[in-house]
Every structure is written in structure tokens, then in C-alpha cells.
Write a protein that holds these residues in place. Structure first.
Motif, PDB file in Angstrom:
ATOM      1  N   GLY A  97       0.793  -1.228   0.000  1.00 40.77           N
ATOM      2  CA  GLY A  97       0.000   0.000   0.000  1.00 40.77           C
ATOM      3  C   GLY A  97       0.821   1.270   0.000  1.00 40.77           C
ATOM      4  O   GLY A  97       0.281   2.346  -0.270  1.00 40.77           O
ATOM      5  N   GLN A  98       2.108   1.184   0.291  1.00 35.63           N
ATOM      6  CA  GLN A  98       2.955   2.380   0.288  1.00 35.63           C
ATOM      7  C   GLN A  98       3.695   2.559  -1.032  1.00 35.63           C
ATOM      8  O   GLN A  98       3.609   3.605  -1.657  1.00 35.63           O
ATOM      9  N   CYS A  99       4.432   1.536  -1.463  1.00 34.88           N
ATOM     10  CA  CYS A  99       5.247   1.690  -2.679  1.00 34.88           C
ATOM     11  C   CYS A  99       4.536   1.200  -3.942  1.00 34.88           C
ATOM     12  O   CYS A  99       5.003   1.429  -5.048  1.00 34.88           O
ATOM     13  N   HIS A 100       3.409   0.513  -3.762  1.00 31.96           N
ATOM     14  CA  HIS A 100       2.582   0.024  -4.874  1.00 31.96           C
ATOM     15  C   HIS A 100       3.335  -0.889  -5.833  1.00 31.96           C
ATOM     16  O   HIS A 100       3.079  -0.895  -7.029  1.00 31.96           O
ATOM     17  N   GLN A 101       4.252  -1.671  -5.281  1.00 34.44           N
ATOM     18  CA  GLN A 101       4.952  -2.702  -6.028  1.00 34.44           C
ATOM     19  C   GLN A 101       4.421  -4.059  -5.548  1.00 34.44           C
ATOM     20  O   GLN A 101       3.994  -4.186  -4.404  1.00 34.44           O
ATOM     21  N   TYR A 102       4.474  -5.048  -6.413  1.00 34.45           N
ATOM     22  CA  TYR A 102       4.009  -6.391  -6.065  1.00 34.45           C
ATOM     23  C   TYR A 102       5.184  -7.229  -5.574  1.00 34.45           C
ATOM     24  O   TYR A 102       6.237  -7.252  -6.214  1.00 34.45           O
ATOM     25  N   PHE A 103       4.977  -7.916  -4.445  1.00 36.66           N
ATOM     26  CA  PHE A 103       6.001  -8.752  -3.851  1.00 36.66           C
ATOM     27  C   PHE A 103       5.472 -10.154  -3.605  1.00 36.66           C
ATOM     28  O   PHE A 103       4.297 -10.344  -3.303  1.00 36.66           O
ATOM     29  N   ALA A 104       6.385 -11.128  -3.684  1.00 40.08           N
ATOM     30  CA  ALA A 104       6.021 -12.516  -3.429  1.00 40.08           C
ATOM     31  C   ALA A 104       5.515 -12.686  -2.003  1.00 40.08           C
ATOM     32  O   ALA A 104       4.623 -13.498  -1.753  1.00 40.08           O
ATOM     33  N   CYS A 105       6.072 -11.925  -1.068  1.00 36.80           N
ATOM     34  CA  CYS A 105       5.587 -11.971   0.320  1.00 36.80           C
ATOM     35  C   CYS A 105       6.056 -10.724   1.059  1.00 36.80           C
ATOM     36  O   CYS A 105       6.945 -10.006   0.600  1.00 36.80           O
ATOM     37  N   TYR A 106       5.464 -10.497   2.224  1.00 39.61           N
ATOM     38  CA  TYR A 106       5.819  -9.330   3.026  1.00 39.61           C
ATOM     39  C   TYR A 106       7.255  -9.425   3.546  1.00 39.61           C
ATOM     40  O   TYR A 106       7.934  -8.414   3.712  1.00 39.61           O
ATOM     41  N   ARG A 107       7.731 -10.637   3.784  1.00 39.01           N
ATOM     42  CA  ARG A 107       9.089 -10.803   4.296  1.00 39.01           C
ATOM     43  C   ARG A 107      10.116 -10.385   3.242  1.00 39.01           C
ATOM     44  O   ARG A 107      11.101  -9.709   3.562  1.00 39.01           O
ATOM     45  N   CYS A 108       9.885 -10.798   1.988  1.00 40.15           N
ATOM     46  CA  CYS A 108      10.766 -10.351   0.896  1.00 40.15           C
ATOM     47  C   CYS A 108      10.739  -8.833   0.796  1.00 40.15           C
ATOM     48  O   CYS A 108      11.782  -8.182   0.695  1.00 40.15           O
ATOM     49  N   HIS A 109       9.539  -8.261   0.828  1.00 36.41           N
ATOM     50  CA  HIS A 109       9.393  -6.810   0.739  1.00 36.41           C
ATOM     51  C   HIS A 109      10.233  -6.123   1.806  1.00 36.41           C
ATOM     52  O   HIS A 109      11.007  -5.206   1.529  1.00 36.41           O
ATOM     53  N   ASN A 110      10.092  -6.574   3.053  1.00 36.10           N
ATOM     54  CA  ASN A 110      10.763  -5.909   4.161  1.00 36.10           C
ATOM     55  C   ASN A 110      12.286  -6.040   4.102  1.00 36.10           C
ATOM     56  O   ASN A 110      12.999  -5.210   4.666  1.00 36.10           O
ATOM     57  N   LEU A 111      12.779  -7.038   3.401  1.00 37.02           N
ATOM     58  CA  LEU A 111      14.220  -7.201   3.239  1.00 37.02           C
ATOM     59  C   LEU A 111      14.775  -6.413   2.049  1.00 37.02           C
ATOM     60  O   LEU A 111      15.962  -6.091   2.012  1.00 37.02           O
ATOM     61  N   VAL A 112      13.910  -6.081   1.093  1.00 35.29           N
ATOM     62  CA  VAL A 112      14.362  -5.466  -0.154  1.00 35.29           C
ATOM     63  C   VAL A 112      14.224  -3.943  -0.166  1.00 35.29           C
ATOM     64  O   VAL A 112      15.047  -3.253  -0.759  1.00 35.29           O
ATOM     65  N   VAL A 113      13.197  -3.409   0.478  1.00 33.70           N
ATOM     66  CA  VAL A 113      12.975  -1.954   0.448  1.00 33.70           C
ATOM     67  C   VAL A 113      13.204  -1.342   1.829  1.00 33.70           C
ATOM     68  O   VAL A 113      13.411  -2.049   2.807  1.00 33.70           O
ATOM     69  N   ASP A 114      13.118  -0.021   1.908  1.00 32.04           N
ATOM     70  CA  ASP A 114      13.456   0.684   3.147  1.00 32.04           C
ATOM     71  C   ASP A 114      12.263   1.005   4.039  1.00 32.04           C
ATOM     72  O   ASP A 114      12.345   1.877   4.891  1.00 32.04           O
ATOM     73  N   HIS A 115      11.150   0.315   3.845  1.00 34.28           N
ATOM     74  CA  HIS A 115       9.991   0.485   4.725  1.00 34.28           C
ATOM     75  C   HIS A 115       9.302  -0.872   4.882  1.00 34.28           C
ATOM     76  O   HIS A 115       9.509  -1.768   4.068  1.00 34.28           O
ATOM     77  N   ASP A 116       8.514  -1.012   5.939  1.00 30.53           N
ATOM     78  CA  ASP A 116       7.768  -2.254   6.148  1.00 30.53           C
ATOM     79  C   ASP A 116       6.586  -2.323   5.194  1.00 30.53           C
ATOM     80  O   ASP A 116       6.053  -1.292   4.758  1.00 30.53           O
ATOM     81  N   PHE A 117       6.151  -3.545   4.905  1.00 33.77           N
ATOM     82  CA  PHE A 117       5.004  -3.756   4.031  1.00 33.77           C
ATOM     83  C   PHE A 117       3.778  -3.097   4.654  1.00 33.77           C
ATOM     84  O   PHE A 117       3.510  -3.265   5.845  1.00 33.77           O
ATOM     85  N   VAL A 118       3.034  -2.355   3.844  1.00 31.56           N
ATOM     86  CA  VAL A 118       1.825  -1.676   4.298  1.00 31.56           C
ATOM     87  C   VAL A 118       0.628  -2.348   3.638  1.00 31.56           C
ATOM     88  O   VAL A 118       0.585  -2.463   2.408  1.00 31.56           O
TER      89      VAL A 118
END
Length: 99
Positions: free
Chosen positions: A28-49
Motif C-alpha cells: 500500500g505504500q510503494c505500490h509494487q508487487y512482492f512474493a511476500c511481506y518478508r521479501c518486501h521488508n528485506l528489499v525496500v526501506d519500509h515495512d510492508f503496508v
């Protein structure tokens, strides 16, 4: 495009890689699609929203890469390629979606 760590051809990641783990979620913040929230949180500089279930297309099928509405995702099968989604993802729904 779907992002994640060590994705296979159906967008399964290092964290979730069972046969039906083929749904990617939009942040909901960066509007990119991720395989999971854990991948998201490791790849970008904010937590999955979590994103609103009313958002136009908050899910992407990892197999055919079609974007899906929340209602289509709730059917647990992609209406385009018929890939089945993991029913256990309901346990994590609060991490990905909000009303």
C-alpha cells in the motif's frame, strides 16, 4: 513485475515456495508487487503496508502475471490461468489487506 528473493518462474520466493504459493501482493505504500511481506521488508526501506481490499487490483498471479481484484483472489484460483492459490494465505491476510 513481481519482486522477491530467489523467485522461481511462478514467483515463489525463498520464504514461501509450496506449489500453491503463487500470489503476489501489492504494498500500500510503494505500490509494487512482492512474493511476500518478508521479501518486501528485506528489499525496500519500509515495512510492508496493507492495501485496501477495495483497491482495483491488489493481487498479481505469479504464474500468468495478471492483476486481480481482491474478490477474484478470494476465489482461490486465478480466473486467467487457473493456478490455485494457497488457502493458508488467509492466516496472513491481515498483513496484506485492510478494509
Amino acid at each position: 513485475m513481481i519482486y522477491g528473493i530467489q523467485l522461481d518462474s511462478d514467483s515463489r520466493c525463498i520464504h514461501y515456495h509450496q506449489p500453491h504459493d503463487v500470489a503476489a501482493m501489492e504494498c500500500g505504500q510503494c505500490h509494487q508487487y512482492f512474493a511476500c511481506y518478508r521479501c518486501h521488508n528485506l528489499v525496500v526501506d519500509h515495512d510492508f503496508v496493507p492495501i485496501s481490499t477495495k483497491d482495483t487490483k491488489p493481487v498479481m498471479c505469479g504464474r500468468c502475471k495478471h492483476k486481480l481484484s481482491f474478490q477474484q483472489y478470494q476465489d482461490k484460483v486465478c480466473p486467467y490461468c487457473f493456478a490455485k492459490f494457497n488457502p493458508k494465505c488467509e492466516l496472513h491476510e491481515h498483513l496484506y489487506f485492510k478494509d
